[in-house]
Motif scaffolding. Structure first.
Motif, PDB file in Angstrom:
ATOM      1  N   ILE A  65       0.839  -1.201   0.000  1.00  0.00           N
ATOM      2  CA  ILE A  65       0.000   0.000   0.000  1.00  0.00           C
ATOM      3  C   ILE A  65       0.875   1.252   0.000  1.00  0.00           C
ATOM      4  CG2 ILE A  65      -1.678   1.348   1.348  1.00  0.00           C
ATOM      5  CD1 ILE A  65      -2.922  -1.369   2.192  1.00  0.00           C
ATOM      6  N   LYS A  66       1.860   1.305   0.876  1.00  0.00           N
ATOM      7  CA  LYS A  66       2.699   2.502   0.970  1.00  0.00           C
ATOM      8  C   LYS A  66       3.498   2.763  -0.304  1.00  0.00           C
ATOM      9  CE  LYS A  66       4.421   4.027   4.793  1.00  0.00           C
ATOM     10  NZ  LYS A  66       5.226   4.188   6.007  1.00  0.00           N
ATOM     11  N   ALA A  67       3.792   1.705  -1.068  1.00  0.00           N
ATOM     12  CA  ALA A  67       4.541   1.876  -2.315  1.00  0.00           C
ATOM     13  C   ALA A  67       3.754   2.675  -3.349  1.00  0.00           C
ATOM     14  CB  ALA A  67       4.928   0.512  -2.893  1.00  0.00           C
ATOM     15  N   GLN A  68       2.434   2.704  -3.215  1.00  0.00           N
ATOM     16  CA  GLN A  68       1.570   3.431  -4.150  1.00  0.00           C
ATOM     17  C   GLN A  68       1.092   4.770  -3.570  1.00  0.00           C
ATOM     18  OE1 GLN A  68       0.418   2.669  -7.328  1.00  0.00           O
ATOM     19  NE2 GLN A  68       1.960   1.081  -7.347  1.00  0.00           N
ATOM     20  N   CYS A  69       1.707   5.206  -2.473  1.00  0.00           N
ATOM     21  CA  CYS A  69       1.270   6.444  -1.817  1.00  0.00           C
ATOM     22  C   CYS A  69       2.333   7.527  -1.896  1.00  0.00           C
ATOM     23  CB  CYS A  69       0.976   6.179  -0.337  1.00  0.00           C
ATOM     24  SG  CYS A  69      -0.458   5.159  -0.046  1.00  0.00           S
ATOM     25  N   VAL A  70       1.859   8.756  -1.875  1.00  0.00           N
ATOM     26  CA  VAL A  70       2.715   9.933  -1.715  1.00  0.00           C
ATOM     27  C   VAL A  70       2.294  10.551  -0.391  1.00  0.00           C
ATOM     28  CG1 VAL A  70       3.227  12.229  -2.612  1.00  0.00           C
ATOM     29  CG2 VAL A  70       2.920  10.319  -4.192  1.00  0.00           C
ATOM     30  N   ILE A  71       3.265  10.867   0.447  1.00  0.00           N
ATOM     31  CA  ILE A  71       2.944  11.443   1.754  1.00  0.00           C
ATOM     32  C   ILE A  71       2.916  12.958   1.655  1.00  0.00           C
ATOM     33  CG2 ILE A  71       3.662  11.660   4.159  1.00  0.00           C
ATOM     34  CD1 ILE A  71       4.850   8.837   3.918  1.00  0.00           C
ATOM     35  N   ASP A  72       1.786  13.550   2.049  1.00  0.00           N
ATOM     36  CA  ASP A  72       1.635  15.003   2.063  1.00  0.00           C
ATOM     37  C   ASP A  72       2.384  15.530   3.286  1.00  0.00           C
ATOM     38  OD1 ASP A  72       0.768  17.636   2.563  1.00  0.00           O
ATOM     39  OD2 ASP A  72      -1.196  17.259   1.698  1.00  0.00           O
ATOM     40  N   PRO A  73       3.426  16.360   3.101  1.00  0.00           N
ATOM     41  CA  PRO A  73       4.210  16.820   4.245  1.00  0.00           C
ATOM     42  C   PRO A  73       3.432  17.722   5.212  1.00  0.00           C
ATOM     43  CG  PRO A  73       4.924  17.923   2.231  1.00  0.00           C
ATOM     44  CD  PRO A  73       3.921  16.889   1.834  1.00  0.00           C
ATOM     45  N   GLU A  74       2.386  18.374   4.736  1.00  0.00           N
ATOM     46  CA  GLU A  74       1.614  19.266   5.605  1.00  0.00           C
ATOM     47  C   GLU A  74       0.637  18.518   6.494  1.00  0.00           C
ATOM     48  OE1 GLU A  74      -0.234  22.576   3.645  1.00  0.00           O
ATOM     49  OE2 GLU A  74       1.503  22.863   2.339  1.00  0.00           O
ATOM     50  N   THR A  75      -0.004  17.479   5.964  1.00  0.00           N
ATOM     51  CA  THR A  75      -1.051  16.784   6.714  1.00  0.00           C
ATOM     52  C   THR A  75      -0.677  15.366   7.133  1.00  0.00           C
ATOM     53  OG1 THR A  75      -2.067  15.898   4.712  1.00  0.00           O
ATOM     54  CG2 THR A  75      -2.845  18.061   5.477  1.00  0.00           C
ATOM     55  N   ALA A  76       0.400  14.830   6.579  1.00  0.00           N
ATOM     56  CA  ALA A  76       0.830  13.442   6.795  1.00  0.00           C
ATOM     57  C   ALA A  76      -0.152  12.439   6.194  1.00  0.00           C
ATOM     58  CB  ALA A  76       1.087  13.148   8.260  1.00  0.00           C
ATOM     59  N   CYS A  77      -1.026  12.901   5.285  1.00  0.00           N
ATOM     60  CA  CYS A  77      -1.918  11.981   4.580  1.00  0.00           C
ATOM     61  C   CYS A  77      -1.085  11.089   3.665  1.00  0.00           C
ATOM     62  CB  CYS A  77      -2.927  12.751   3.723  1.00  0.00           C
ATOM     63  SG  CYS A  77      -4.243  13.552   4.646  1.00  0.00           S
ATOM     64  N   TRP A  78      -1.427   9.804   3.622  1.00  0.00           N
ATOM     65  CA  TRP A  78      -0.825   8.873   2.668  1.00  0.00           C
ATOM     66  C   TRP A  78      -1.762   8.848   1.475  1.00  0.00           C
ATOM     67  CZ3 TRP A  78       0.330   3.951   6.083  1.00  0.00           C
ATOM     68  CH2 TRP A  78       1.186   4.306   7.134  1.00  0.00           C
ATOM     69  N   LEU A  79      -1.457   9.620   0.452  1.00  0.00           N
ATOM     70  CA  LEU A  79      -2.349   9.792  -0.683  1.00  0.00           C
ATOM     71  C   LEU A  79      -2.125   8.695  -1.716  1.00  0.00           C
ATOM     72  CD1 LEU A  79      -2.051  13.662  -0.957  1.00  0.00           C
ATOM     73  CD2 LEU A  79      -3.806  12.308   0.207  1.00  0.00           C
ATOM     74  N   TRP A  80      -3.127   7.863  -1.896  1.00  0.00           N
ATOM     75  CA  TRP A  80      -3.087   6.730  -2.811  1.00  0.00           C
ATOM     76  C   TRP A  80      -3.002   7.229  -4.248  1.00  0.00           C
ATOM     77  CZ3 TRP A  80      -2.149   1.796  -2.803  1.00  0.00           C
ATOM     78  CH2 TRP A  80      -2.567   0.994  -3.857  1.00  0.00           C
ATOM     79  N   GLN A  81      -2.049   6.694  -5.004  1.00  0.00           N
ATOM     80  CA  GLN A  81      -1.835   7.102  -6.388  1.00  0.00           C
ATOM     81  C   GLN A  81      -2.271   6.031  -7.387  1.00  0.00           C
ATOM     82  OE1 GLN A  81      -0.491  10.413  -6.958  1.00  0.00           O
ATOM     83  NE2 GLN A  81      -1.203  10.314  -4.837  1.00  0.00           N
ATOM     84  N   GLY A  82      -2.706   4.895  -6.901  1.00  0.00           N
ATOM     85  CA  GLY A  82      -3.132   3.803  -7.771  1.00  0.00           C
ATOM     86  C   GLY A  82      -4.584   3.952  -8.194  1.00  0.00           C
ATOM     87  N   GLY A  83      -5.187   2.843  -8.576  1.00  0.00           N
ATOM     88  CA  GLY A  83      -6.571   2.835  -9.026  1.00  0.00           C
ATOM     89  C   GLY A  83      -7.534   3.257  -7.934  1.00  0.00           C
ATOM     90  N   THR A  84      -8.693   3.791  -8.377  1.00  0.00           N
ATOM     91  CA  THR A  84      -9.699   4.236  -7.413  1.00  0.00           C
ATOM     92  C   THR A  84     -11.058   3.631  -7.761  1.00  0.00           C
ATOM     93  OG1 THR A  84     -10.390   6.197  -8.644  1.00  0.00           O
ATOM     94  CG2 THR A  84      -8.507   6.444  -7.129  1.00  0.00           C
TER      95      THR A  84
END
Length: 115
Positions: A11-30
Motif C-alpha cells: 500500500i505505501k509503495a503506491q502512496c505519496v505522503i503530504d508533508p503538511e497533513t501526513a496523509c498517505w495519498l493513494w496514487q493507484g486505481g480508485t
C-alpha cells in the motif's frame, strides 16, 4: 517479511505522503468518480478492496459490526478519500459518520459565503 509487513509495504509503495497533513495519498486505481468514488482500490487475496479499509484491518484488526471508518484527516475541510494513513481513520457508527459529513458540508458552505 511477514504478511502484515508485505501488505503495508504494498500500500505505501503506491502512496505519496503530504508533508503538511501526513496523509498517505493513494496514487493507484480508485473506485471511480461520482457518488462513492475516489477511494483507493488495491488487489489483495484475489479481489479488489478499499485501501483505507485494507490498511485499517492490517494495522488494527477487523471492523466491528455496526461500525465504519471515517476519514479524520487534519487540514482539509473535506477529508481525502484517497488517504490510507491508519492514524487518520476512526471507527464510528453510521450516524456519527453522517453527522460529521453534514457538518463538513455546512462548514464549506459557510466558507464559500464568507469568501
Amino acid at each position: 517479511m511477514s504478511r502484515r509487513d508485505s501488505i503495508r509495504a504494498k500500500i505505501k509503495a503506491q502512496c505519496v505522503i503530504d508533508p503538511e497533513t501526513a496523509c498517505w495519498l493513494w496514487q493507484g486505481g480508485t473506485s471511480g468518480s461520482g457518488r462513492g468514488g475516489g477511494y483507493g482500490r488495491i488487489w489483495l487475496n484475489g479481489g479488489t478492496v478499499a485501501t483505507h479499509i485494507a490498511m485499517w484491518v492490517n494495522e488494527h484488526g477487523i471492523i466491528p459490526p455496526r461500525k465504519q471508518l471515517d476519514h479524520a484527516c487534519p487540514g482539509p475541510a473535506i477529508p481525502r478519500r484517497n488517504c490510507c494513513n491508519p492514524d487518520h481513520l476512526e471507527l464510528v457508527t453510521h450516524k456519527q459518520n453522517q453527522k460529521r459529513r453534514d457538518a463538513r458540508r455546512r462548514a464549506l458552505i459557510c466558507e464559500a459565503i464568507a469568501a
